[in-house]
Design a protein around this motif. Structure first.
Motif, PDB file in Angstrom:
ATOM      1  N   GLY A 358      17.294  19.017   3.425  1.00  0.00           N
ATOM      2  CA  GLY A 358      16.226  18.219   4.002  1.00  0.00           C
ATOM      3  C   GLY A 358      15.358  17.546   2.954  1.00  0.00           C
ATOM      4  N   SER A 359      14.108  17.304   3.323  1.00  0.00           N
ATOM      5  CA  SER A 359      13.178  16.580   2.462  1.00  0.00           C
ATOM      6  C   SER A 359      11.815  17.250   2.515  1.00  0.00           C
ATOM      7  CB  SER A 359      13.035  15.122   2.914  1.00  0.00           C
ATOM      8  OG  SER A 359      14.289  14.508   3.068  1.00  0.00           O
ATOM      9  N   ALA A 360      11.075  17.127   1.422  1.00  0.00           N
ATOM     10  CA  ALA A 360       9.682  17.559   1.381  1.00  0.00           C
ATOM     11  C   ALA A 360       8.820  16.336   1.097  1.00  0.00           C
ATOM     12  CB  ALA A 360       9.472  18.623   0.317  1.00  0.00           C
ATOM     13  N   TYR A 361       7.648  16.277   1.718  1.00  0.00           N
ATOM     14  CA  TYR A 361       6.788  15.108   1.630  1.00  0.00           C
ATOM     15  C   TYR A 361       5.393  15.541   1.182  1.00  0.00           C
ATOM     16  CZ  TYR A 361      10.402  13.190   4.707  1.00  0.00           C
ATOM     17  OH  TYR A 361      11.594  12.805   5.251  1.00  0.00           O
ATOM     18  N   ALA A 362       4.825  14.795   0.243  1.00  0.00           N
ATOM     19  CA  ALA A 362       3.453  15.018  -0.180  1.00  0.00           C
ATOM     20  C   ALA A 362       2.749  13.671  -0.236  1.00  0.00           C
ATOM     21  CB  ALA A 362       3.419  15.701  -1.535  1.00  0.00           C
ATOM     22  N   LEU A 363       1.619  13.547   0.483  1.00  0.00           N
ATOM     23  CA  LEU A 363       0.872  12.294   0.564  1.00  0.00           C
ATOM     24  C   LEU A 363      -0.361  12.376  -0.312  1.00  0.00           C
ATOM     25  CD1 LEU A 363       2.325  12.918   3.406  1.00  0.00           C
ATOM     26  CD2 LEU A 363       0.736  11.237   4.354  1.00  0.00           C
ATOM     27  N   SER A 364      -0.755  11.230  -0.889  1.00  0.00           N
ATOM     28  CA  SER A 364      -2.002  11.187  -1.649  1.00  0.00           C
ATOM     29  C   SER A 364      -2.730   9.883  -1.380  1.00  0.00           C
ATOM     30  CB  SER A 364      -1.745  11.340  -3.148  1.00  0.00           C
ATOM     31  OG  SER A 364      -2.982  11.435  -3.842  1.00  0.00           O
ATOM     32  N   PHE A 365      -4.031  10.005  -1.063  1.00  0.00           N
ATOM     33  CA  PHE A 365      -4.887   8.852  -0.843  1.00  0.00           C
ATOM     34  C   PHE A 365      -5.950   8.738  -1.932  1.00  0.00           C
ATOM     35  CE2 PHE A 365      -3.320  10.268   3.242  1.00  0.00           C
ATOM     36  CZ  PHE A 365      -2.952   9.098   3.867  1.00  0.00           C
ATOM     37  N   ARG A 366      -6.023   9.756  -2.826  1.00  0.00           N
ATOM     38  CA  ARG A 366      -7.137   9.851  -3.772  1.00  0.00           C
ATOM     39  C   ARG A 366      -6.646  10.238  -5.158  1.00  0.00           C
ATOM     40  NH1 ARG A 366     -12.161  10.736  -0.962  1.00  0.00           N
ATOM     41  NH2 ARG A 366     -11.844  10.748   1.303  1.00  0.00           N
ATOM     42  N   ASP A 367      -7.463   9.886  -6.169  1.00  0.00           N
ATOM     43  CA  ASP A 367      -7.151  10.292  -7.532  1.00  0.00           C
ATOM     44  C   ASP A 367      -7.689  11.700  -7.801  1.00  0.00           C
ATOM     45  OD1 ASP A 367      -9.908  10.135  -8.133  1.00  0.00           O
ATOM     46  OD2 ASP A 367      -9.736   8.127  -9.000  1.00  0.00           O
ATOM     47  N   ALA A 368      -7.524  12.170  -9.016  1.00  0.00           N
ATOM     48  CA  ALA A 368      -7.898  13.545  -9.359  1.00  0.00           C
ATOM     49  C   ALA A 368      -9.383  13.806  -9.145  1.00  0.00           C
ATOM     50  CB  ALA A 368      -7.507  13.842 -10.804  1.00  0.00           C
ATOM     51  N   GLN A 369     -10.212  12.753  -9.236  1.00  0.00           N
ATOM     52  CA  GLN A 369     -11.658  12.914  -9.043  1.00  0.00           C
ATOM     53  C   GLN A 369     -12.071  12.774  -7.573  1.00  0.00           C
ATOM     54  OE1 GLN A 369     -10.398  10.964 -11.792  1.00  0.00           O
ATOM     55  NE2 GLN A 369     -10.628  12.957 -12.796  1.00  0.00           N
ATOM     56  N   GLY A 370     -11.099  12.544  -6.688  1.00  0.00           N
ATOM     57  CA  GLY A 370     -11.400  12.450  -5.269  1.00  0.00           C
ATOM     58  C   GLY A 370     -11.741  11.056  -4.787  1.00  0.00           C
ATOM     59  N   ASN A 371     -11.549  10.041  -5.630  1.00  0.00           N
ATOM     60  CA  ASN A 371     -11.826   8.663  -5.237  1.00  0.00           C
ATOM     61  C   ASN A 371     -10.574   8.032  -4.627  1.00  0.00           C
ATOM     62  OD1 ASN A 371     -14.513   8.668  -6.382  1.00  0.00           O
ATOM     63  ND2 ASN A 371     -13.514   8.601  -8.391  1.00  0.00           N
ATOM     64  N   TYR A 372     -10.782   7.125  -3.657  1.00  0.00           N
ATOM     65  CA  TYR A 372      -9.652   6.416  -3.076  1.00  0.00           C
ATOM     66  C   TYR A 372      -8.901   5.638  -4.160  1.00  0.00           C
ATOM     67  CZ  TYR A 372     -11.564   7.251   1.627  1.00  0.00           C
ATOM     68  OH  TYR A 372     -12.023   7.821   2.794  1.00  0.00           O
ATOM     69  N   LEU A 373      -7.589   5.512  -3.975  1.00  0.00           N
ATOM     70  CA  LEU A 373      -6.759   4.801  -4.946  1.00  0.00           C
ATOM     71  C   LEU A 373      -7.018   3.302  -4.848  1.00  0.00           C
ATOM     72  CD1 LEU A 373      -3.464   6.839  -4.448  1.00  0.00           C
ATOM     73  CD2 LEU A 373      -5.191   7.105  -6.252  1.00  0.00           C
ATOM     74  N   ASP A 374      -7.206   2.672  -5.997  1.00  0.00           N
ATOM     75  CA  ASP A 374      -7.609   1.270  -6.104  1.00  0.00           C
ATOM     76  C   ASP A 374      -6.492   0.499  -6.804  1.00  0.00           C
ATOM     77  OD1 ASP A 374      -8.699  -1.180  -6.856  1.00  0.00           O
ATOM     78  OD2 ASP A 374     -10.606  -0.343  -7.527  1.00  0.00           O
ATOM     79  N   GLY A 375      -5.942  -0.524  -6.136  1.00  0.00           N
ATOM     80  CA  GLY A 375      -4.830  -1.267  -6.699  1.00  0.00           C
ATOM     81  C   GLY A 375      -5.153  -2.039  -7.947  1.00  0.00           C
ATOM     82  N   GLY A 376      -6.428  -2.176  -8.305  1.00  0.00           N
ATOM     83  CA  GLY A 376      -6.799  -2.869  -9.528  1.00  0.00           C
ATOM     84  C   GLY A 376      -6.943  -1.949 -10.727  1.00  0.00           C
ATOM     85  N   ARG A 377      -6.806  -0.640 -10.523  1.00  0.00           N
ATOM     86  CA  ARG A 377      -6.952   0.316 -11.622  1.00  0.00           C
ATOM     87  C   ARG A 377      -5.586   0.829 -12.060  1.00  0.00           C
ATOM     88  NH1 ARG A 377     -12.258   3.994 -10.929  1.00  0.00           N
ATOM     89  NH2 ARG A 377     -12.185   3.649 -13.173  1.00  0.00           N
ATOM     90  N   ASN A 378      -5.588   1.494 -13.202  1.00  0.00           N
ATOM     91  CA  ASN A 378      -4.362   2.083 -13.744  1.00  0.00           C
ATOM     92  C   ASN A 378      -4.422   3.598 -13.623  1.00  0.00           C
ATOM     93  OD1 ASN A 378      -3.119  -0.399 -14.811  1.00  0.00           O
ATOM     94  ND2 ASN A 378      -4.875  -0.421 -16.193  1.00  0.00           N
ATOM     95  N   TYR A 379      -3.312   4.198 -13.203  1.00  0.00           N
ATOM     96  CA  TYR A 379      -3.216   5.640 -13.029  1.00  0.00           C
ATOM     97  C   TYR A 379      -1.897   6.132 -13.637  1.00  0.00           C
ATOM     98  CZ  TYR A 379      -6.488   4.626  -9.147  1.00  0.00           C
ATOM     99  OH  TYR A 379      -7.538   4.188  -8.373  1.00  0.00           O
ATOM    100  N   SER A 380      -1.898   7.416 -13.952  1.00  0.00           N
ATOM    101  CA  SER A 380      -0.629   8.070 -14.278  1.00  0.00           C
ATOM    102  C   SER A 380      -0.577   9.412 -13.560  1.00  0.00           C
ATOM    103  CB  SER A 380      -0.479   8.292 -15.787  1.00  0.00           C
ATOM    104  OG  SER A 380      -1.368   9.288 -16.246  1.00  0.00           O
ATOM    105  N   VAL A 381       0.635   9.859 -13.254  1.00  0.00           N
ATOM    106  CA  VAL A 381       0.839  11.171 -12.651  1.00  0.00           C
ATOM    107  C   VAL A 381       2.049  11.802 -13.319  1.00  0.00           C
ATOM    108  CG1 VAL A 381       2.265  10.254 -10.763  1.00  0.00           C
ATOM    109  CG2 VAL A 381       1.112  12.450 -10.486  1.00  0.00           C
TER     110      VAL A 381
END
Length: 482
Positions: A358-381
């Protein structure tokens, strides 16, 4: 002279009486010795219509999602009971689907049993569910279905059908509704999309049982890159979509309380849905609040059980691991609303994966600091190695507005562990970058985002292994990079 009858004046507890004036969040209610005045009657009816409109949105979104999916497919040329859509060059953001992935070929079709029993022929090595008009699971096809990946014929019998059914040769299902959404994937060997597509066209079909001896030709439609919408409305037209569902289905397609809820706002089988101006205004406000709740419930869930890890931002809508959103006798209303607002297709294989399957799913709407993800910023995971996925893992980014793929120039809106040139870390894991531009030298490990567009993402593990389930392995959160 007879004695006078005694006067009886029982003490009335205050808790069972109604004051002459009651202050509420929606206005002042006035009564005369317990009887509501005309203004109060109207105010209360408006409020109950509003409440029922919100409830109908939250309860009915699963049904309108199936309706919108089949409507969108038909607009793209995939006609019910005779057409099959295939993403021959994979999915991309020109088509609007709720949280699709871009790593496997999708095969989609709609069946309407008002025409009688229908046969769906499934090719080998498929994987996916068949869901009814309220997005309830009917059966799996392919690897997790009765054919076990060998392919086969599935017979769907209309509600209340009394005719003869063949005793052999078919995997038979008797759904509660007329409309069905069939939604499966086929696996791509060594990146050969053409071969996978050819295998579908050689074996897949849909036709009436009455024509099984000589099936008519099935029409195949390439959906890759086609602009069409399968997402249901977030405005008043939501109720018009719900009415279309009710009119197509048997009277008892859902439980009596749901039938009653829809009827209470004017949606009744066999009758026109024609709200007056006052009710239409009330329902327009109700769908706005329902939509606001659905978004709050996903982007800012207040249920701690949605957190996969106590100290990280990754979420699951499958609280308790139930595809029916049950915890004992309790229906998890918020978990159910989260899933059907964000996703398409339900099956036990999604919520109750076992190690290696099967499959496992994990969703994320926020960065490590709890802020919503912003398409104008840069992130790494960072995914620590080894990543516990027997088959492969994938990241996909979604537009906060549409809940479909983020429409960047990258088109795939993501990457996976099979992506060409992907750079692995020394431990076998990988660091993935999200932002408008790729960091120098990390183009193969980069997912494009868009300034001015909020986004969210899903991490999928295909064939998740034990470290995922016992949480000895955990993905990092998205970290903002300056």
């Amino acid at each position: 002279m007879p004695a006078a009858s005694p006067t009886y004046s029982p003490e009335v507890p205050a808790r069972i009486t109604t004051p002459d004036t009651v202050e509420t969040r929606f206005g002042t209610l006035r009564f005369r010795d317990g009887a509501p005045d005309p203004a109060t009657v109207q105010l209360v009816y408006d409020q109950i219509d509003f409440n029922r409109g919100v409830d109908a949105f939250l309860k009915g979104m699963s049904a309108t999602s199936v309706y919108a999916g089949c409507r969108g497919l038909e607009q793209a040329g995939v006609r019910p009971n005779g057409g099959i859509g295939i993403t021959e060059q994979l999915m991309d953001a020109r088509s609007l689907f709720l949280t699709p992935n871009t790593t496997t070929i999708y095969v989609l079709l709609c069946v309407n049993l008002t025409d009688g029993p229908m046969v769906v022929r499934v090719p080998p090595r498929a994987l996916g569910p068949v869901d009814d008009a309220d997005f309830r699971w009917v059966t799996d096809v392919g690897l997790t279905g009765p054919d076990k990946g060998a392919g086969g014929d599935y017979l769907f019998v209309p509600p209340g059908y009394k005719g003869a059914i063949p005793a052999t040769g078919f995997n038979v299902s008797r759904p509660r509704t007329n409309r069905l959404l069939v939604f499966y994937r086929v696996f791509v060997e060594k990146g050969d999309l053409a071969a996978a597509t050819a295998s579908v066209k050689a074996k897949a079909a849909v036709f009436p049982l009455s024509q099984a001896a000589k099936p008519p030709e099935t029409t195949f439609v390439n959906l890759s890159g086609v602009k069409f919408n399968t997402i249901s409305a977030n405005d008043f037209s939501f109720y018009e979509e719900l009415n279309a569902v009710v009119q197509n289905e048997p009277a008892d397609w859902v439980d009596p309380d749901s039938v009653g809820l829809y009827a209470a706002i004017g949606i009744r089988k066999g009758q026109p849905f024609a709200p007056d101006a006052r009710r239409k205004k009330t329902l327009t406000e109700a769908v706005a609040v329902g939509n606001a709740f659905a978004r709050s419930n996903a982007w800012a869930s207040r249920d701690p059980r949605t957190r996969i890890f106590s100290d990280r931002q990754w979420l699951t809508p499958f609280v308790g691991g139930s595809y029916q959103f049950l915890s004992g006798a309790e229906r998890l209303l918020d978990a159910k609303a989260m899933f059907f607002y964000l996703a398409t297709g339900i099956t036990p294989a999604m919520s109750d994966a076992k190690p290696g399957t099967g499959s496992a799913y994990a969703l994320s709407f926020r960065d490590a600091q709890g802020n919503y993800l912003d398409g104008g910023r840069n992130y790494s995971v960072t995914l620590p190695g080894p990543v516990p996925a027997k088959d492969f893992w994938a990241f996909t980014v979604y537009d906060n507005q549409t809940r479909s793929l983020l429409p960047t120039d990258q088109k795939s809106a993501g990457l996976d562990s099979n992506s060409p040139g992907l750079k692995k870390n020394a431990d076998g894991g990988a660091t993935i970058w999200f932002g408008p531009k790729a960091p120098a030298g990390m183009e193969a490990n980069w997912v494009q985002t868009m300034p001015g567009r909020g986004f969210n993402l899903i991490l999928r593990l295909y064939g998740p292994l034990e470290p995922w389930f016992n949480q000895t392995w955990q993905p990092g959160d998205l970290e903002v990079k300056r």
